[in-house]
Motif scaffolding. Sequence first.
Motif, PDB file in Angstrom:
ATOM      1  N   ASN A  81       0.743  -1.348   0.025  1.00  0.00           N
ATOM      2  CA  ASN A  81      -0.207   0.083  -0.056  1.00  0.00           C
ATOM      3  C   ASN A  81       0.739   1.086   0.041  1.00  0.00           C
ATOM      4  O   ASN A  81       0.529   2.180   0.460  1.00  0.00           O
ATOM      5  CB  ASN A  81      -0.972  -0.038   1.132  1.00  0.00           C
ATOM      6  CG  ASN A  81      -2.039  -0.965   0.995  1.00  0.00           C
ATOM      7  OD1 ASN A  81      -2.404  -1.376  -0.070  1.00  0.00           O
ATOM      8  ND2 ASN A  81      -2.556  -1.466   2.229  1.00  0.00           N
ATOM      9  N   GLY A  82       1.973   1.390  -0.462  1.00  0.00           N
ATOM     10  CA  GLY A  82       2.607   2.502  -0.877  1.00  0.00           C
ATOM     11  C   GLY A  82       2.279   3.139  -1.877  1.00  0.00           C
ATOM     12  O   GLY A  82       1.504   2.692  -2.816  1.00  0.00           O
ATOM     13  N   ALA A  83       2.323   4.748  -2.162  1.00  0.00           N
ATOM     14  CA  ALA A  83       1.809   5.380  -3.238  1.00  0.00           C
ATOM     15  C   ALA A  83       3.020   5.302  -4.406  1.00  0.00           C
ATOM     16  O   ALA A  83       2.382   5.174  -5.524  1.00  0.00           O
ATOM     17  CB  ALA A  83       2.036   6.749  -2.800  1.00  0.00           C
ATOM     18  N   VAL A  84       4.002   5.017  -4.127  1.00  0.00           N
ATOM     19  CA  VAL A  84       5.129   4.818  -4.889  1.00  0.00           C
ATOM     20  C   VAL A  84       6.153   3.509  -4.756  1.00  0.00           C
ATOM     21  O   VAL A  84       6.674   3.269  -3.644  1.00  0.00           O
ATOM     22  CB  VAL A  84       5.902   6.106  -5.397  1.00  0.00           C
ATOM     23  CG1 VAL A  84       7.058   5.857  -6.492  1.00  0.00           C
ATOM     24  CG2 VAL A  84       5.227   7.288  -5.470  1.00  0.00           C
ATOM     25  N   PHE A  85       6.307   2.697  -5.830  1.00  0.00           N
ATOM     26  CA  PHE A  85       7.158   1.567  -5.481  1.00  0.00           C
ATOM     27  C   PHE A  85       8.514   1.837  -6.535  1.00  0.00           C
ATOM     28  O   PHE A  85       8.358   1.994  -7.740  1.00  0.00           O
ATOM     29  CB  PHE A  85       6.444   0.159  -6.163  1.00  0.00           C
ATOM     30  CG  PHE A  85       7.490  -1.004  -5.968  1.00  0.00           C
ATOM     31  CD1 PHE A  85       8.229  -1.301  -4.721  1.00  0.00           C
ATOM     32  CD2 PHE A  85       7.944  -1.715  -7.124  1.00  0.00           C
ATOM     33  CE1 PHE A  85       8.984  -2.386  -4.762  1.00  0.00           C
ATOM     34  CE2 PHE A  85       8.668  -2.596  -6.970  1.00  0.00           C
ATOM     35  CZ  PHE A  85       9.421  -3.071  -5.998  1.00  0.00           C
ATOM     36  N   ASN A  86       9.626   1.995  -5.649  1.00  0.00           N
ATOM     37  CA  ASN A  86      10.840   2.373  -6.545  1.00  0.00           C
ATOM     38  C   ASN A  86      12.006   1.490  -6.369  1.00  0.00           C
ATOM     39  O   ASN A  86      13.181   1.856  -6.249  1.00  0.00           O
ATOM     40  CB  ASN A  86      11.193   3.982  -6.013  1.00  0.00           C
ATOM     41  CG  ASN A  86      11.412   4.004  -4.531  1.00  0.00           C
ATOM     42  OD1 ASN A  86      11.439   2.926  -3.831  1.00  0.00           O
ATOM     43  ND2 ASN A  86      11.732   5.189  -4.283  1.00  0.00           N
ATOM     44  N   GLY A  87      11.754   0.013  -6.189  1.00  0.00           N
ATOM     45  CA  GLY A  87      12.550  -0.851  -5.934  1.00  0.00           C
ATOM     46  C   GLY A  87      13.019  -0.970  -4.419  1.00  0.00           C
ATOM     47  O   GLY A  87      14.069  -1.851  -4.118  1.00  0.00           O
ATOM     48  N   LYS A  88      12.292  -0.295  -3.377  1.00  0.00           N
ATOM     49  CA  LYS A  88      12.553  -0.159  -2.009  1.00  0.00           C
ATOM     50  C   LYS A  88      11.330  -1.159  -1.467  1.00  0.00           C
ATOM     51  O   LYS A  88      10.199  -1.158  -1.833  1.00  0.00           O
ATOM     52  CB  LYS A  88      12.586   0.874  -1.357  1.00  0.00           C
ATOM     53  CG  LYS A  88      13.986   1.588  -2.023  1.00  0.00           C
ATOM     54  CD  LYS A  88      14.229   2.862  -1.215  1.00  0.00           C
ATOM     55  CE  LYS A  88      15.482   3.508  -1.790  1.00  0.00           C
ATOM     56  NZ  LYS A  88      15.728   4.871  -1.242  1.00  0.00           N
ATOM     57  N   ASP A  89      11.631  -1.863  -0.436  1.00  0.00           N
ATOM     58  CA  ASP A  89      10.463  -2.456   0.499  1.00  0.00           C
ATOM     59  C   ASP A  89      10.083  -1.464   1.302  1.00  0.00           C
ATOM     60  O   ASP A  89      10.248  -0.176   1.288  1.00  0.00           O
ATOM     61  CB  ASP A  89      11.058  -3.504   1.371  1.00  0.00           C
ATOM     62  CG  ASP A  89      12.095  -3.295   2.562  1.00  0.00           C
ATOM     63  OD1 ASP A  89      11.794  -1.913   2.746  1.00  0.00           O
ATOM     64  OD2 ASP A  89      12.674  -3.884   3.098  1.00  0.00           O
ATOM     65  N   SER A  90       9.005  -1.953   2.098  1.00  0.00           N
ATOM     66  CA  SER A  90       8.084  -1.058   2.679  1.00  0.00           C
ATOM     67  C   SER A  90       8.769  -0.221   3.805  1.00  0.00           C
ATOM     68  O   SER A  90       8.342   0.889   4.234  1.00  0.00           O
ATOM     69  CB  SER A  90       6.977  -1.774   3.605  1.00  0.00           C
ATOM     70  OG  SER A  90       5.928  -2.208   2.536  1.00  0.00           O
ATOM     71  N   LYS A  91       9.971  -0.953   4.292  1.00  0.00           N
ATOM     72  CA  LYS A  91      10.550  -0.168   5.297  1.00  0.00           C
ATOM     73  C   LYS A  91      11.801   0.834   4.704  1.00  0.00           C
ATOM     74  O   LYS A  91      12.491   1.403   5.358  1.00  0.00           O
ATOM     75  CB  LYS A  91      11.418  -1.053   6.142  1.00  0.00           C
ATOM     76  CG  LYS A  91      10.363  -1.948   6.955  1.00  0.00           C
ATOM     77  CD  LYS A  91      11.349  -2.943   7.785  1.00  0.00           C
ATOM     78  CE  LYS A  91      10.298  -3.960   8.478  1.00  0.00           C
ATOM     79  NZ  LYS A  91      10.932  -5.022   9.465  1.00  0.00           N
TER      80      LYS A  91
END
Length: 562
Positions: free
Chosen positions: A524-534
């Motif tokens: 549920n993040g607004a942007v996925f840029n190759g990083k996990d939720s942390k």
Amino acid sequence: MLLRFFIFIFLTTQLCNAQNLVYNGSFEEITQCNTTNFLYNDYVVGWVNPCQTNGHSSDYYNITCPPLPNLSKMPYHGNALFGLATYSSTQTYPSGITNFHEFVRGTLVTPLNVGSTYCVSFKVSPLSPSFVSDKIGALFTNVEYNSSNPYEALTNYAHVFSNTVITDTSWTTVSGSFVADSAYRYIMLGNFFADNLTSHVSGGAYYWIDDVRVVLDPNGDCSAIHDTTTTPSDTVYHVSQNLTICAGETITLPGGTVVNTSGIYTDTLLAANGADSIVTTTLDVLPYLTDTISASICHGGHYNFGGNLLTASGTYTDTLTAVSTSCDSILVLNLNVLPAIPLTEIFDTICAGSTYLFNGSSLTAPGTYTANITSLQGCDSVITLNLAVINPPNRPEVVTNLPVPCYNQEFTGEILNPNTALTYRWYVDTNGTAAGQGEKFTKIIDENTVTIYVSADNGTCSSAFTIIPITVNQLFNANFEMPNVITPNNDGANDEIDFEAIFGGCIEYEISIFNRWGNLVFKNGAVFNGKDSKGHNLVDGTYFYKLTYEGIQRHGFIHLLR
């Protein structure tokens, strides 16, 4: 020409066989009875009216023709006589010629022989001793005078005439001899002399005439003419008549008796020559007729009843004069005056540019108008309209928060420079009721909200609508393509997946990303840029995602490469 005139009082009954050249000299022969005594041209054989009939005429009476006239004089011979005016101080001919006299023209059996001597004789009796004149006489002519060719211009000449005023109400003989200077075919009787040459006693003169005779007179002294038409004294004439009068009226019988009741009456009349006439009169007295009518009129109107203009309620009576053989009728009127209808005054207003329907007319201008309206009773009432025309307010100016980011968010509108005297109404449908009222208006915008309208109202008129088209920034494409490769190396190309941009910030969604071992690494993040939720960098490789929005679930792979 030799002219002689004589006056004889009838005293003898000597008979003579001298031929009377006057056709129907005692007026007995008729073709029909006629109740109009002056229109006799077509039914008294041999005699016509030589005068205009519209205003004067000699008169014919025959006691055998019911209804019997109330004559003051019975005929000298038989049943008939003529009456005519010989002087009038007041009447003139319809053509305007004065010297108003009346005449009667008879026809001779044969034309007179030129040069032969003839005796003229006729009986006269005045209407009364004071209604008399002289100059009554006989004039021979070949002119066929009649009502269409009347004799009016007096000749101041007659072949035989009386130079004495005859006042005796018994029968008097006027006679005289003359020598024929023409083959005359007609004889006329009357006064042929102008009024200034006529002696008279009062303002008029009227005579009865009977027994007209013309015979050859060789001696020139009228010795050849006597009572050649005397009826034997034992002759009796029987006459019957049926008369009708109305109740309350009277009638004078031929014998002089005045009666007013129904019955059969007999009169015996003695003529001058001794012959009796027995007149039987059957009298029928008719009752008056009564009828009642009811009528209504409007207040201020009138009702014409018997020539009177009635304006008040009440019971009225009128006597209607009978025509023909009917009697007068008593007509009773019950009149009702309807109450006055109060005047109606209307004060009304319209807005400029609109119309007001009044009495069938479409009004657009201010003013005072009236109309007459007929009630159910038929009475008119007046309606007065005082019409005012009001200018509507100006279209309001509005500030809004448009465009809204997405649907299901709030629209806000506000009147710019509001006027406290005006009422502002907000609509989402111009055909419906107002959705709001006031200087401000809010509404949650959905896909069905296309336009918002606002108007200003001054209590009478509304302004034109201010139209506000609804604009929404949300540009979500339900058929969007989910990226399957990202290269987060900050080169500006495929560095990230922006879920907020995909869903326009308006549609709720859930995104879950898993590594190859099925472990959840991003949610549920607004942007996925190759990083996990942390916020830790994920190793390059292939990742699995699950995306849920508006009840739809999509699955796929994302390849991470640096």
